[in-house]
Design a protein around this motif. Structure first.
Motif, PDB file in Angstrom:
ATOM      1  N   TYR A  71       3.811  25.305   9.878  1.00  0.00           N
ATOM      2  CA  TYR A  71       4.109  24.488   8.696  1.00  0.00           C
ATOM      3  C   TYR A  71       2.865  24.174   7.876  1.00  0.00           C
ATOM      4  O   TYR A  71       2.847  24.326   6.651  1.00  0.00           O
ATOM      5  N   GLU A  72       1.784  23.750   8.559  1.00  0.00           N
ATOM      6  CA  GLU A  72       0.600  23.293   7.825  1.00  0.00           C
ATOM      7  C   GLU A  72      -0.031  24.421   7.012  1.00  0.00           C
ATOM      8  O   GLU A  72      -0.686  24.165   6.003  1.00  0.00           O
ATOM      9  N   LEU A 123       1.461  26.516   5.246  1.00  0.00           N
ATOM     10  CA  LEU A 123       2.145  26.590   3.953  1.00  0.00           C
ATOM     11  C   LEU A 123       1.543  25.605   2.947  1.00  0.00           C
ATOM     12  O   LEU A 123       1.542  25.858   1.756  1.00  0.00           O
ATOM     13  N   THR A 124       1.022  24.487   3.467  1.00  0.00           N
ATOM     14  CA  THR A 124       0.435  23.510   2.549  1.00  0.00           C
ATOM     15  C   THR A 124      -0.902  24.003   1.990  1.00  0.00           C
ATOM     16  O   THR A 124      -1.356  23.508   0.971  1.00  0.00           O
ATOM     17  N   MET A 125      -1.524  24.973   2.672  1.00  0.00           N
ATOM     18  CA  MET A 125      -2.831  25.483   2.246  1.00  0.00           C
ATOM     19  C   MET A 125      -2.725  26.817   1.512  1.00  0.00           C
ATOM     20  O   MET A 125      -3.671  27.253   0.858  1.00  0.00           O
ATOM     21  N   PRO A 168      -1.108  28.415  -1.088  1.00  0.00           N
ATOM     22  CA  PRO A 168      -1.343  28.760  -2.501  1.00  0.00           C
ATOM     23  C   PRO A 168      -2.824  28.668  -2.874  1.00  0.00           C
ATOM     24  O   PRO A 168      -3.350  29.555  -3.556  1.00  0.00           O
ATOM     25  N   ARG A 188      -5.332  18.908  15.961  1.00  0.00           N
ATOM     26  CA  ARG A 188      -5.014  17.724  15.158  1.00  0.00           C
ATOM     27  C   ARG A 188      -4.107  16.749  15.895  1.00  0.00           C
ATOM     28  O   ARG A 188      -3.962  15.608  15.459  1.00  0.00           O
ATOM     29  N   GLN A 198       3.651  13.666  -2.793  1.00  0.00           N
ATOM     30  CA  GLN A 198       4.322  13.719  -1.488  1.00  0.00           C
ATOM     31  C   GLN A 198       4.393  12.319  -0.874  1.00  0.00           C
ATOM     32  O   GLN A 198       5.445  11.879  -0.404  1.00  0.00           O
ATOM     33  N   LEU A 206       7.270  18.454   1.209  1.00  0.00           N
ATOM     34  CA  LEU A 206       6.536  19.082   2.319  1.00  0.00           C
ATOM     35  C   LEU A 206       5.039  19.204   2.042  1.00  0.00           C
ATOM     36  O   LEU A 206       4.282  19.667   2.892  1.00  0.00           O
ATOM     37  N   GLY A 207       4.629  18.803   0.836  1.00  0.00           N
ATOM     38  CA  GLY A 207       3.205  18.898   0.512  1.00  0.00           C
ATOM     39  C   GLY A 207       2.782  20.296   0.086  1.00  0.00           C
ATOM     40  O   GLY A 207       1.602  20.618   0.115  1.00  0.00           O
ATOM     41  N   PHE A 208       3.741  21.137  -0.300  1.00  0.00           N
ATOM     42  CA  PHE A 208       3.401  22.477  -0.790  1.00  0.00           C
ATOM     43  C   PHE A 208       3.107  22.400  -2.284  1.00  0.00           C
ATOM     44  O   PHE A 208       3.812  21.709  -3.017  1.00  0.00           O
ATOM     45  N   VAL A 248      12.235  24.591   6.869  1.00  0.00           N
ATOM     46  CA  VAL A 248      10.991  24.194   7.542  1.00  0.00           C
ATOM     47  C   VAL A 248      11.301  23.029   8.477  1.00  0.00           C
ATOM     48  O   VAL A 248      12.022  22.110   8.094  1.00  0.00           O
ATOM     49  N   LEU A 251       9.526  20.196  11.137  1.00  0.00           N
ATOM     50  CA  LEU A 251       8.294  19.620  11.666  1.00  0.00           C
ATOM     51  C   LEU A 251       8.600  18.313  12.367  1.00  0.00           C
ATOM     52  O   LEU A 251       9.726  17.821  12.305  1.00  0.00           O
ATOM     53  N   GLU A 268       4.019  14.478  11.989  1.00  0.00           N
ATOM     54  CA  GLU A 268       3.165  15.403  11.244  1.00  0.00           C
ATOM     55  C   GLU A 268       3.141  15.102   9.745  1.00  0.00           C
ATOM     56  O   GLU A 268       2.327  15.651   9.019  1.00  0.00           O
ATOM     57  N   LEU A 269       4.052  14.254   9.292  1.00  0.00           N
ATOM     58  CA  LEU A 269       4.063  13.896   7.866  1.00  0.00           C
ATOM     59  C   LEU A 269       2.928  12.917   7.576  1.00  0.00           C
ATOM     60  O   LEU A 269       2.541  12.136   8.441  1.00  0.00           O
TER      61      LEU A 269
END
Lengths: 636, 636
Positions: A157-158, A160-162, A164, A321, B255, B296-298, B316, B318, B322-323
């Motif tokens: 999941y994480e 995907l946040t990085m 782009p 983490r 987010q 999701l922070g994307f 997704v 999680l 994790e949020l």
């Protein structure tokens, strides 16, 4: 007066600080980083925070019970005190002298046997040349990993946040960090394929060692070690378990203080190797069951009570983490522990086993991992059997009058002249001695045994005091042997081996010998059938195997079949880090090892009692010495 | 003067605060929680923060360009200003009147069609009676889960940190929380089997709704809704994407503000149901692609540019922990999103599809989910095809002169007497109106069309101003129709439908009609072949389907085949939460839906232009009215 600040001078460094009178000296020294080689955390239990008061002695508080117990009468007469028992008195100036603050860097045993295995790490990097696509970023990357490297992956999941930002900054290239060939745990802009690091950590009760490894090449890049900071909550496993049970939250305290030290060591390793901690994607931890529990934040309570169960004996994997302390490694990096065998046989033993067992073993193999608990593992074609011996910390230099951990000022080897009973000693760095370490005490006792100062029953022959000043009476029926005269030392008083020290060694070696014997009996194996015996642990690196066999630490395996493996646990941790096959081997070894509970063996007590005796020496020097002494006396 | 505090009085509440002169009024109101029904975040772009200055008007700053654009000349004459354009002046007392602070609780459309499906949740609880065992705690529990419930599970790392305490406190019993039948995500002391909750959340661009569900029974326990707090960074998706791109860290801001609102709603649901949030073990989220990305922070950047790609279109999952914001649910609870179909067709559409598609569908089905973007999905035995129409927010009451979100002071239904052109209106709660909501504007225009005030080209017939004061000229060639006279309203000025409002509705309905038509053409389907058409979305719950068909929002499907599904997305989210089968269906639907990009259809522009016209009315009231007016005039 209590509001006036008293200058406190620490000798020999001359360091001076001013504090209110009434300040506890131990707390002050801890605060100043003037730590001691051994400590009960300032509770008056270990007697190791000895200082000599030089000025201000007249105004100081009277000796405590604890000091009367831990200090010799002559020491008290000379102004020696325990720092934890005294407060800064209201005097114009207060001067104390302490050797511990001058001690050299601890000699931590961290080197294991070097082994070359082909790297097959769980974390690998794959460089991807990006293409224009209508697919979502995730899909595109996974499709390219499949097309170019035949990998079927999913993405954390994480990531995907990085993603782009990485794609945007990568200018046509990104590097995928892939775990176990099936999970993308990070994506980095550009080609970062070269930087792929991991670390192996050996968490001992007394020391913590971290090795930085290159996952691409499998090579060790740097290492760093430090005392286990949990020691301020107790020297040994049992006192830490007691602390963790005393209050909710204490387990977390122990976990955090340990992780902070690991973080510090990881950074130190990276500084040495001039590499970034963020390029670390995996860390492998080994240690005894209690250390593994505290590392992971599991309550160690059940380890302390029969039937000595762990919370989990499996290998545990988590993301960096998820730990309550940042290790500075990549936050998506994986942290894993090797599995445990039983409540007293931990991941360190599993690691030692995979380290020493490189090829298909043939015949009977025996592993001794010597520490406060000594693990013995016996293996033959039918499988593994392990036991744990409560050997105590004597071979780590503790519970010994002048014992200390191995450092530059420790006596590590002793020779005694059989004629004159004069002593030659050797410290680790050739410095003036301040005490004696584990291998030193074994060497000293083997020598005293050889020359007949000690009999097979362990008694120091008091009558020898007539022949040499080195043998002297402390009190009725209680003798000591002087290894180093005070002028030869760094501490200003004699370094001795007392009757109590001999007893500590007897108990330690008896425990190990009993474990070996009962395990062999259980498997129906005799000493001459053992094809190979490996001695691992801090002790196993420095000791003269002849002298430890001489004091009867283990059955009479021929000397040429015995090898020292040094820190086999650390070596095993490194192997498990760089090789997935070794990791599987660890799981296999842990699953297939039968734990043998010595305390339930009906022969245990008898065997232990017998093992307290030292072996008869090959050439009974003792008699000849005694005779000479007696004949001398007869001539008077 | 600038240091003196000026008392600011808000009418009609009388709320008074003292602030330094120069304080921006919008900022002050935002700080006080006197929020507005619609907002651009105080940038002078939406014209919705209208207030009436009652005292202190003489010292206030001059009208800004933005105010000249958004306020009518007569409003400016009466002292109306935009809060964002004015500062508190240095006067003895400053009084402003605003209707928005009196507005009723927002009427958020949160009720979906109720559907009974058998619960088959991913999270289930299993009570275990503990036994004495030599096994590690983990092993024992997993063995008992296997023996008693035939479950082969592994245990989450975090569970191990809690396990010993849970066992100790459980006095013989613990409850295992099992996810997907294979992972123990929590262990609780005692029997807590009854408390097994989940929540479904529908994240709209303008509103957020949370439903608390009992996972054991599948029943809804409570719900709570609020405006999407991201609105302060922009009303619509595009302005939020722009904000998120403006600076690194802005995506995280969006987010977090959203998650905090979700956390608040979850707590509110639990308070209403008198249950603990910690008993919530799973949360299902649906929303449009941008909302899912921000949740999701994307980065939503790629959604904004051709080819409008998402970062990931998969579901997704999680852990709540994790949020970046604590939701107060169980920290090991799972959070998941439903999958997306394309950059403009999101998890809300997928949810709506699984909600309306309960049994094996037969024949051609059509789903319209009406919002700022309207999604149209057409399905037959060959599969699904979806498109997204940029319908704009007119049907949500935005971009309309007196438009407002649906609340108690919104006109939602209008009738116009064809003879007198007199108006009867109905507000949602029967209160005095303050504006008109989406269904109100559709109803008003359908009526004006029916009675002939508006022609098929959308023009308000200015000549009718001779017959009625309700039709009046604003400026050359620009007329408006008065729905409510100021004395009938809550705001002190007339509520009207202007020529511009009609145009907004024309653009909206043309976009939707074009989408339906091109999609049907692509599939080779005609309106009479459509077996069932479902209208979902906030709009779909309140609107009179006859009037929306009358304004030509969609092809001429027989009225009896049209049904309103209300918030089908919310219903789908609830279903996916309580049924694993529905979750699989969602994955299937998302995978097998072909996205049709309207902008690439060569007929798009022509079709859209044609669709701007309103349909000819069945009984052409228009002519008769016009004739009557003309004949009346002729009689003068």
């Amino acid at each position: 007066v209590s509001e006036r600040l008293i200058p406190v001078v620490f000798q020999p460094s001359g360091k001076t600080v001013s504090v209110p009178s009434g300040t506890n000296l131990f707390s002050l020294m801890t605060e100043l980083g003037l730590t001691h080689s051994a400590t009960c955390g300032g509770k008056g239990k270990c007697g190791k925070c000895k200082v000599k008061v030089e000025t201000g002695v007249e105004a100081i508080n009277a000796s405590t019970e604890s000091e009367l117990k831990h200090l010799l009468p002559q020491e008290i007469g000379q102004g020696y005190r325990l720092a934890c028992a005294i407060s800064v008195p209201p005097v114009p100036s207060f001067t104390v002298r302490t050797s511990s603050i001058r001690q050299g860097k601890l000699k931590l045993q961290t080197e294991g046997a070097l082994v070359s295995i082909s790297p097959d790490p769980a974390v690998r990097k794959y460089v991807i040349r990006l293409i224009d696509s209508d697919l979502p970023a995730e899909e595109m990357l996974l499709a390219l990993l499949k097309r170019k490297y035949a990998l079927s992956c999913q993405m954390d999941y994480e990531v995907l946040t990085m993603l782009p930002a990485a794609i945007e900054r990568g200018k046509g290239f990104v590097t995928c960090v892939v775990y176990q060939g099936n999970t993308v745990i990070a994506v980095e802009p550009g080609d970062t394929g070269r930087d792929c690091l991991g670390f192996a950590a050996d968490i001992g009760t007394t020391k913590v060692a971290v090795y930085l490894m290159d996952l691409n090449s499998g090579k060790e890049l740097s290492f760093s070690a430090a005392p286990n900071p949990q020691a301020i909550y107790g020297d040994d496993v049992m006192s830490r378990i007691a602390f963790s049970m005393a209050r909710e939250g204490n387990t977390l305290i122990l976990q955090k203080i340990l992780l902070k030290e690991v973080a510090h060591l990881v950074r130190d390793c990276c500084t040495k190797a001039r590499l970034k901690p963020r390029s670390i994607y995996e860390g492998c931890f080994v240690g005894n069951p209690c250390m593994m529990h505290l590392l992971l934040g599991f309550s160690p309570r059940s380890l302390a009570f029969f039937p000595y169960k762990s919370v989990s004996h499996h290998s545990v994997t988590l993301k960096a983490r998820e730990l309550p302390v940042r290790l500075h490694v990549h936050p998506a990096g994986r942290i894993f522990t090797l599995p445990l065998i039983a409540g007293f046989v931990g991941a360190d033993t599993v690691a030692a086993l995979i380290a020493v067992r490189q090829n298909k073993p043939h015949g009977v193999q025996m592993l001794l991992d010597i520490g406060t608990n000594t693990e013995v593992v016996l293996s033959d074609e039918k499988g593994f059997m392990a036991c744990s011996c409560a050997s105590g910390p004597a071979f780590e230099g503790m519970h010994i009058t002048h014992g200390r951990k191995a450092d530059s000022a420790s006596i590590e080897k002793v020779s005694v002249d059989p004629e004159t009973l004069e002593v030659t000693f050797q410290t680790i760095d050739g410095a003036k001695p301040a005490g004696i370490c584990g291998s030193g005490i074994a060497s000293a006792i083997a020598e005293l045994l050889r020359v007949g100062v000690i009999g097979t029953n362990g008694k120091i022959r008091g009558e020898l005091s007539r022949k040499t000043h080195r043998v002297r009476k402390v009190r009725e029926n209680f003798f000591e042997f002087v290894l180093a005269w005070k002028h030869e030392t760094d501490i200003g008083y004699d370094i001795t081996v007392s009757q109590k020290d001999v007893l500590e060694v007897q108990k330690a070696k008896a425990a190990i010998y009993t474990g070996c014997t009962l395990l062999m009996r259980q498997k129906g194996i005799t000493a001459d059938q053992v094809q190979s015996m490996t001695i691992a642990g801090a002790f196993g690196q420095h000791v003269d195997k002849a002298s430890v066999r001489a004091i009867g630490m283990f059955p009479d395996v021929p000397l040429d079949r015995i090898k020292e493996a040094g820190n086999a646990a650390g070596t095993g941790a490194k192997m498990a880090l760089i090789s997935r096959q070794k990791r599987e081997e660890a799981a296999h070894v842990a699953r297939s090892t039968k734990y043998y509970e010595l305390a339930l063996d009906e022969d245990f007590t008898r065997e232990y009692a017998t093992s307290m005796l030292f072996p008869r020496q090959p050439s009974p020097m003792i008699n000849s010495v005694e005779e000479k002494v007696e004949s001398k006396n007869a001539h008077r």
